[in-house]
Scaffold this active site. Structure first.
Site, PDB file in Angstrom:
ATOM      1  N   ARG A 121      -3.304   2.089 -12.621  1.00 20.86           N
ATOM      2  CA  ARG A 121      -2.161   2.781 -11.990  1.00 20.86           C
ATOM      3  C   ARG A 121      -0.994   2.937 -12.966  1.00 20.86           C
ATOM      4  O   ARG A 121       0.174   2.806 -12.586  1.00 20.86           O
ATOM      5  CB  ARG A 121      -1.681   2.041 -10.727  1.00 20.86           C
ATOM      6  CG  ARG A 121      -2.753   1.754  -9.704  1.00 20.86           C
ATOM      7  CD  ARG A 121      -3.225   3.010  -8.969  1.00 20.86           C
ATOM      8  NE  ARG A 121      -4.157   2.645  -7.910  1.00 20.86           N
ATOM      9  CZ  ARG A 121      -5.481   2.593  -8.085  1.00 20.86           C
ATOM     10  NH1 ARG A 121      -6.018   2.912  -9.256  1.00 20.86           N
ATOM     11  NH2 ARG A 121      -6.255   2.256  -7.065  1.00 20.86           N
ATOM     12  N   SER A 152      -0.546   2.872  -0.817  1.00 20.16           N
ATOM     13  CA  SER A 152      -0.334   1.474  -1.202  1.00 20.16           C
ATOM     14  C   SER A 152       1.064   1.317  -1.783  1.00 20.16           C
ATOM     15  O   SER A 152       1.410   2.019  -2.740  1.00 20.16           O
ATOM     16  CB  SER A 152      -1.337   1.051  -2.263  1.00 20.16           C
ATOM     17  OG  SER A 152      -2.642   1.292  -1.806  1.00 20.16           O
ATOM     18  N   GLU A 165       4.084  -0.126  -6.544  1.00 25.02           N
ATOM     19  CA  GLU A 165       3.382   1.024  -7.133  1.00 25.02           C
ATOM     20  C   GLU A 165       4.197   2.302  -6.929  1.00 25.02           C
ATOM     21  O   GLU A 165       4.213   3.200  -7.764  1.00 25.02           O
ATOM     22  CB  GLU A 165       1.998   1.161  -6.474  1.00 25.02           C
ATOM     23  CG  GLU A 165       1.179   2.306  -7.017  1.00 25.02           C
ATOM     24  CD  GLU A 165      -0.224   2.345  -6.419  1.00 25.02           C
ATOM     25  OE1 GLU A 165      -0.932   1.325  -6.469  1.00 25.02           O
ATOM     26  OE2 GLU A 165      -0.596   3.419  -5.906  1.00 25.02           O
TER      27      GLU A 165
HETATM   28  P1  FAD Z   1       5.158  12.696  -6.334  1.00 24.02           P
HETATM   29  O1  FAD Z   1       5.311  11.649  -5.279  1.00 24.02           O
HETATM   30  O2  FAD Z   1       5.787  14.008  -6.099  1.00 24.02           O
HETATM   31  O3  FAD Z   1       5.688  12.105  -7.722  1.00 24.02           O
HETATM   32  C1  FAD Z   1       5.318  10.816  -8.137  1.00 24.02           C
HETATM   33  C2  FAD Z   1       5.948  10.542  -9.505  1.00 24.02           C
HETATM   34  O4  FAD Z   1       5.387  11.426 -10.471  1.00 24.02           O
HETATM   35  C3  FAD Z   1       7.436  10.795  -9.538  1.00 24.02           C
HETATM   36  O5  FAD Z   1       7.993   9.889 -10.444  1.00 24.02           O
HETATM   37  C4  FAD Z   1       7.542  12.214 -10.067  1.00 24.02           C
HETATM   38  O6  FAD Z   1       8.772  12.473 -10.727  1.00 24.02           O
HETATM   39  C5  FAD Z   1       6.390  12.260 -11.028  1.00 24.02           C
HETATM   40  N1  FAD Z   1       5.801  13.591 -11.161  1.00 24.02           N
HETATM   41  C6  FAD Z   1       5.171  14.301 -10.187  1.00 24.02           C
HETATM   42  N2  FAD Z   1       4.692  15.447 -10.684  1.00 24.02           N
HETATM   43  C7  FAD Z   1       5.044  15.480 -11.998  1.00 24.02           C
HETATM   44  C8  FAD Z   1       4.853  16.413 -13.044  1.00 24.02           C
HETATM   45  N3  FAD Z   1       4.191  17.557 -12.859  1.00 24.02           N
HETATM   46  N4  FAD Z   1       5.347  16.116 -14.264  1.00 24.02           N
HETATM   47  C9  FAD Z   1       6.027  14.957 -14.476  1.00 24.02           C
HETATM   48  N5  FAD Z   1       6.236  14.034 -13.527  1.00 24.02           N
HETATM   49  C10 FAD Z   1       5.751  14.290 -12.296  1.00 24.02           C
HETATM   50  N6  FAD Z   1      -2.756   6.983  -5.138  1.00 24.02           N
HETATM   51  C11 FAD Z   1      -3.863   6.563  -5.802  1.00 24.02           C
HETATM   52  O7  FAD Z   1      -3.834   6.380  -7.033  1.00 24.02           O
HETATM   53  N7  FAD Z   1      -5.027   6.327  -5.130  1.00 24.02           N
HETATM   54  C12 FAD Z   1      -5.144   6.506  -3.796  1.00 24.02           C
HETATM   55  O8  FAD Z   1      -6.216   6.285  -3.236  1.00 24.02           O
HETATM   56  C13 FAD Z   1      -3.990   6.928  -3.071  1.00 24.02           C
HETATM   57  N8  FAD Z   1      -4.046   7.075  -1.714  1.00 24.02           N
HETATM   58  C14 FAD Z   1      -2.943   7.471  -1.052  1.00 24.02           C
HETATM   59  C15 FAD Z   1      -3.014   7.618   0.342  1.00 24.02           C
HETATM   60  C16 FAD Z   1      -1.911   8.030   1.069  1.00 24.02           C
HETATM   61  C17 FAD Z   1      -2.015   8.171   2.574  1.00 24.02           C
HETATM   62  C18 FAD Z   1      -0.699   8.314   0.395  1.00 24.02           C
HETATM   63  C19 FAD Z   1       0.499   8.800   1.164  1.00 24.02           C
HETATM   64  C20 FAD Z   1      -0.597   8.160  -0.982  1.00 24.02           C
HETATM   65  C21 FAD Z   1      -1.727   7.729  -1.721  1.00 24.02           C
HETATM   66  N9  FAD Z   1      -1.670   7.559  -3.117  1.00 24.02           N
HETATM   67  C22 FAD Z   1      -2.801   7.164  -3.799  1.00 24.02           C
HETATM   68  C23 FAD Z   1      -0.419   7.781  -3.858  1.00 24.02           C
HETATM   69  C24 FAD Z   1      -0.173   9.277  -4.240  1.00 24.02           C
HETATM   70  O9  FAD Z   1      -0.881  10.134  -3.401  1.00 24.02           O
HETATM   71  C25 FAD Z   1      -0.587   9.560  -5.685  1.00 24.02           C
HETATM   72  O10 FAD Z   1       0.122   8.723  -6.569  1.00 24.02           O
HETATM   73  C26 FAD Z   1      -0.325  11.035  -6.070  1.00 24.02           C
HETATM   74  O11 FAD Z   1      -0.832  11.285  -7.359  1.00 24.02           O
HETATM   75  C27 FAD Z   1       1.146  11.406  -6.046  1.00 24.02           C
HETATM   76  O12 FAD Z   1       1.224  12.808  -6.208  1.00 24.02           O
HETATM   77  P2  FAD Z   1       2.514  13.620  -5.815  1.00 24.02           P
HETATM   78  O13 FAD Z   1       2.349  15.007  -6.297  1.00 24.02           O
HETATM   79  O14 FAD Z   1       2.803  13.459  -4.366  1.00 24.02           O
HETATM   80  O15 FAD Z   1       3.612  12.857  -6.681  1.00 24.02           O
HETATM   81  P1  NAP Z   2     -10.885  -1.936   0.154  1.00 22.90           P
HETATM   82  O1  NAP Z   2     -12.139  -1.172   0.003  1.00 22.90           O
HETATM   83  O2  NAP Z   2     -10.571  -2.611   1.446  1.00 22.90           O
HETATM   84  O3  NAP Z   2     -10.782  -3.005  -1.020  1.00 22.90           O
HETATM   85  C1  NAP Z   2      -9.609  -3.806  -1.176  1.00 22.90           C
HETATM   86  C2  NAP Z   2      -9.258  -3.867  -2.634  1.00 22.90           C
HETATM   87  O4  NAP Z   2     -10.301  -4.523  -3.323  1.00 22.90           O
HETATM   88  C3  NAP Z   2      -9.135  -2.487  -3.210  1.00 22.90           C
HETATM   89  O5  NAP Z   2      -7.776  -2.233  -3.362  1.00 22.90           O
HETATM   90  C4  NAP Z   2      -9.904  -2.522  -4.521  1.00 22.90           C
HETATM   91  O6  NAP Z   2      -9.062  -2.488  -5.668  1.00 22.90           O
HETATM   92  C5  NAP Z   2     -10.621  -3.844  -4.523  1.00 22.90           C
HETATM   93  N1  NAP Z   2     -12.082  -3.606  -4.581  1.00 22.90           N
HETATM   94  C6  NAP Z   2     -12.917  -3.300  -3.574  1.00 22.90           C
HETATM   95  N2  NAP Z   2     -14.188  -3.204  -4.018  1.00 22.90           N
HETATM   96  C7  NAP Z   2     -14.137  -3.453  -5.343  1.00 22.90           C
HETATM   97  C8  NAP Z   2     -15.111  -3.507  -6.376  1.00 22.90           C
HETATM   98  N3  NAP Z   2     -16.410  -3.284  -6.127  1.00 22.90           N
HETATM   99  N4  NAP Z   2     -14.687  -3.769  -7.641  1.00 22.90           N
HETATM  100  C9  NAP Z   2     -13.397  -3.987  -7.919  1.00 22.90           C
HETATM  101  N5  NAP Z   2     -12.422  -3.957  -6.973  1.00 22.90           N
HETATM  102  C10 NAP Z   2     -12.793  -3.703  -5.700  1.00 22.90           C
HETATM  103  O7  NAP Z   2      -9.634  -0.997  -0.227  1.00 22.90           O
HETATM  104  P2  NAP Z   2      -8.899   0.126   0.602  1.00 22.90           P
HETATM  105  O8  NAP Z   2      -7.527  -0.316   0.875  1.00 22.90           O
HETATM  106  O9  NAP Z   2      -9.749   0.616   1.725  1.00 22.90           O
HETATM  107  O10 NAP Z   2      -8.811   1.275  -0.483  1.00 22.90           O
HETATM  108  C11 NAP Z   2      -9.978   1.880  -0.946  1.00 22.90           C
HETATM  109  C12 NAP Z   2      -9.733   2.510  -2.282  1.00 22.90           C
HETATM  110  O11 NAP Z   2      -8.740   3.519  -2.178  1.00 22.90           O
HETATM  111  C13 NAP Z   2      -9.225   1.521  -3.336  1.00 22.90           C
HETATM  112  O12 NAP Z   2      -9.777   1.842  -4.571  1.00 22.90           O
HETATM  113  C14 NAP Z   2      -7.742   1.740  -3.339  1.00 22.90           C
HETATM  114  O13 NAP Z   2      -7.138   1.471  -4.591  1.00 22.90           O
HETATM  115  C15 NAP Z   2      -7.632   3.210  -2.983  1.00 22.90           C
HETATM  116  N6  NAP Z   2      -6.373   3.482  -2.273  1.00 22.90           N
HETATM  117  C16 NAP Z   2      -5.253   3.598  -3.011  1.00 22.90           C
HETATM  118  C17 NAP Z   2      -4.048   3.862  -2.380  1.00 22.90           C
HETATM  119  C18 NAP Z   2      -2.805   4.041  -3.201  1.00 22.90           C
HETATM  120  O14 NAP Z   2      -1.818   4.506  -2.674  1.00 22.90           O
HETATM  121  N7  NAP Z   2      -2.824   3.696  -4.465  1.00 22.90           N
HETATM  122  C19 NAP Z   2      -3.994   4.012  -1.011  1.00 22.90           C
HETATM  123  C20 NAP Z   2      -5.168   3.856  -0.289  1.00 22.90           C
HETATM  124  C21 NAP Z   2      -6.362   3.594  -0.929  1.00 22.90           C
HETATM  125  P3  NAP Z   2      -8.559  -1.126  -6.364  1.00 22.90           P
HETATM  126  O15 NAP Z   2      -7.350  -0.728  -5.646  1.00 22.90           O
HETATM  127  O16 NAP Z   2      -8.261  -1.579  -7.750  1.00 22.90           O
HETATM  128  O17 NAP Z   2      -9.633  -0.116  -6.291  1.00 22.90           O
END
Ligand code: FAD
Ligand code: NAP
Length: 333
Positions: free
Chosen positions: A160, A234, A329
């Site tokens: 991340r 998250s 995050e």
């Molecule tokens: P924004 O929120 O608009 O911006 C985020 C940051 O990036 C800000 O600092 C902004 O200034 C910067 N930024 C945005 N676009 C640019 C650009 N073009 N150039 C320079 N800077 C920029 N994230 C995960 O990694 N994995 C997931 O599974 C995941 N699941 C999610 C589920 C839900 C329900 C929600 C609400 C969020 C989730 N996220 C997840 C977080 C989010 O969706 C991601 O981080 C996504 O990439 C953000 O995109 P955005 O366009 O909305 O960014």
């Molecule tokens: P989950 O499957 O309940 O698992 C809980 C956590 O355990 C996850 O966050 C994942 O870490 C870790 N994990 C599970 N299986 C793994 C494996 N085989 N090896 C290593 N790590 C493992 O998680 P969840 O909340 O439903 O989310 C599912 C996936 O979507 C995850 O990868 C999570 O990161 C992603 N997610 C991200 C966001 C966001 O906003 N960043 C929001 C929702 C879901 P990791 O997070 O490192 O994968």
């Protein structure tokens, strides 16, 4: 190009926080971007607003990225390189690839936000990160007013993390990203609940469409839809702790979930937060989502400071109980 004054950002962030941007505009081509960059003062580039929390009005210029376009850059027998405008919706791009039978990002289905933000924190889910398919990106330097290309090494992707979230924070506008998709995909099924969900769907020989559908079903069952309940996914990263810290925790909690991460151990932050009693907790309109403690939610009228304060209380209680300092995050403004 029209710059608007005192615009509410409520519809431009998935937490639904009602703050004002002093100045606001959208850009859909490079010329517009260049003309909209301020000479000085704070600047915020927004995509889908799904990874931000506004704790106060933004006293500068907010520019929403609307650069579009999905094009095949090059192709060989095994793979296709797609160059994608940063303002494209990430999930729609995933669906575009799935429809064409191109594999590599199906596990990243239903992640909200824009293509341009995908390298910011090296988005990841279900064992896949964008660094696994990343080729290069183009970014516009806001002071030099020039386009710079970044390859994989230069992006310094981590868990991340990227160079854009740290060292170059606020210096570049990512304008396009190129990804390599596979014509004969290798599926990643061993993570989380994917296998179980495929079984529920009675799929025996899964393809990328099945995997994408499974991920979408799992996500819909446990994550709040930002259109209905404000959230940014998250709120904290999963901590990666030294082996000793893990052993100290598992001495008291033998069932602590844990995953190897090099010589360290990743512990799901959601589990730590749940053990501290926060899951389902609500104070005013700020809350900890009942189905996934890692997600903080806005039940309607919470302001950013209330969400932030809740995150601080959670962070302190996890530190006190487990000696683990969680890291946010979500980007705080
Ligand atoms: P924004 O929120 O608009 O911006 C985020 C940051 O990036 C800000 O600092 C902004 O200034 C910067 N930024 C945005 N676009 C640019 C650009 N073009 N150039 C320079 N800077 C920029 N994230 C995960 O990694 N994995 C997931 O599974 C995941 N699941 C999610 C589920 C839900 C329900 C929600 C609400 C969020 C989730 N996220 C997840 C977080 C989010 O969706 C991601 O981080 C996504 O990439 C953000 O995109 P955005 O366009 O909305 O960014
Ligand atoms: P989950 O499957 O309940 O698992 C809980 C956590 O355990 C996850 O966050 C994942 O870490 C870790 N994990 C599970 N299986 C793994 C494996 N085989 N090896 C290593 N790590 C493992 O998680 P969840 O909340 O439903 O989310 C599912 C996936 O979507 C995850 O990868 C999570 O990161 C992603 N997610 C991200 C966001 C966001 O906003 N960043 C929001 C929702 C879901 P990791 O997070 O490192 O994968």
């Amino acid at each position: 190009m029209q710059i608007q004054q005192s615009i509410s950002l409520k519809q431009y962030n998935t937490f639904g926080i009602d703050v004002l941007a002093k100045e606001f505009a959208m850009f859909a081509d490079m010329q517009a971007l260049d003309s909209l960059l301020p000479e000085n003062g704070p600047l915020l580039i927004l995509g889908g607003g799904s990874n931000v929390l506004f704790t106060s009005n933004f006293a500068g210029r907010v520019l929403v990225n609307n650069l579009k376009g999905i094009a095949v850059d090059s192709e060989d027998n095994e793979s296709v390189i797609m160059k994608v405008g940063a303002g494209e919706n990430w999930h729609q791009f995933v669906m575009h690839c799935v429809d064409k039978g191109l594999g590599g990002i199906e596990n990243l289905s239903l992640i909200p936000g824009s293509v341009g933000a995908s390298p910011m924190q090296n988005i990841g889910a279900y064992g896949v990160e964008i660094k696994d398919v990343f080729v290069e990106l183009e970014a516009y330097h806001i002071y030099d007013r020039a386009t710079v290309k970044f390859n994989m090494d230069e992006c310094k992707f981590g868990y991340r993390e990227s160079v854009f979230k740290r060292n170059y924070n606020g210096q570049f506008v990512i304008t396009s990203v190129s990804y390599r998709l596979q014509k004969t995909p290798v599926l990643m099924l061993t993570y989380g609940a994917i296998m179980q969900e495929l079984e529920n769907m009675q799929v025996i020989n899964p393809n990328i469409k099945h995997v994408s559908d499974a991920v979408i079903r799992i996500r819909q069952s446990k994550l709040p839809d930002p259109a209905k309940l404000g959230n940014a996914g998250s709120f904290f990263k999963n901590p990666i702790v030294p082996q000793e810290t893990y052993e100290a925790i598992s001495a008291g909690y033998p069932n602590v979930p844990a995953f190897h991460a090099g010589d360290k151990v990743k512990i799901p932050a959601g589990w730590l937060i749940e053990q501290c009693g926060w899951k389902g907790h609500r104070q005013g309109d700020a809350g900890c989502f009942p189905k996934q403690a890692l997600v903080l939610v806005n039940y309607g009228t919470a302001n950013g400071k209330e969400i932030f304060d809740l995150s601080q209380q959670i962070l302190e209680s996890v530190q006190k109980k487990f000696g683990v300092m969680l890291e946010r995050e979500v980007n705080i403004y």
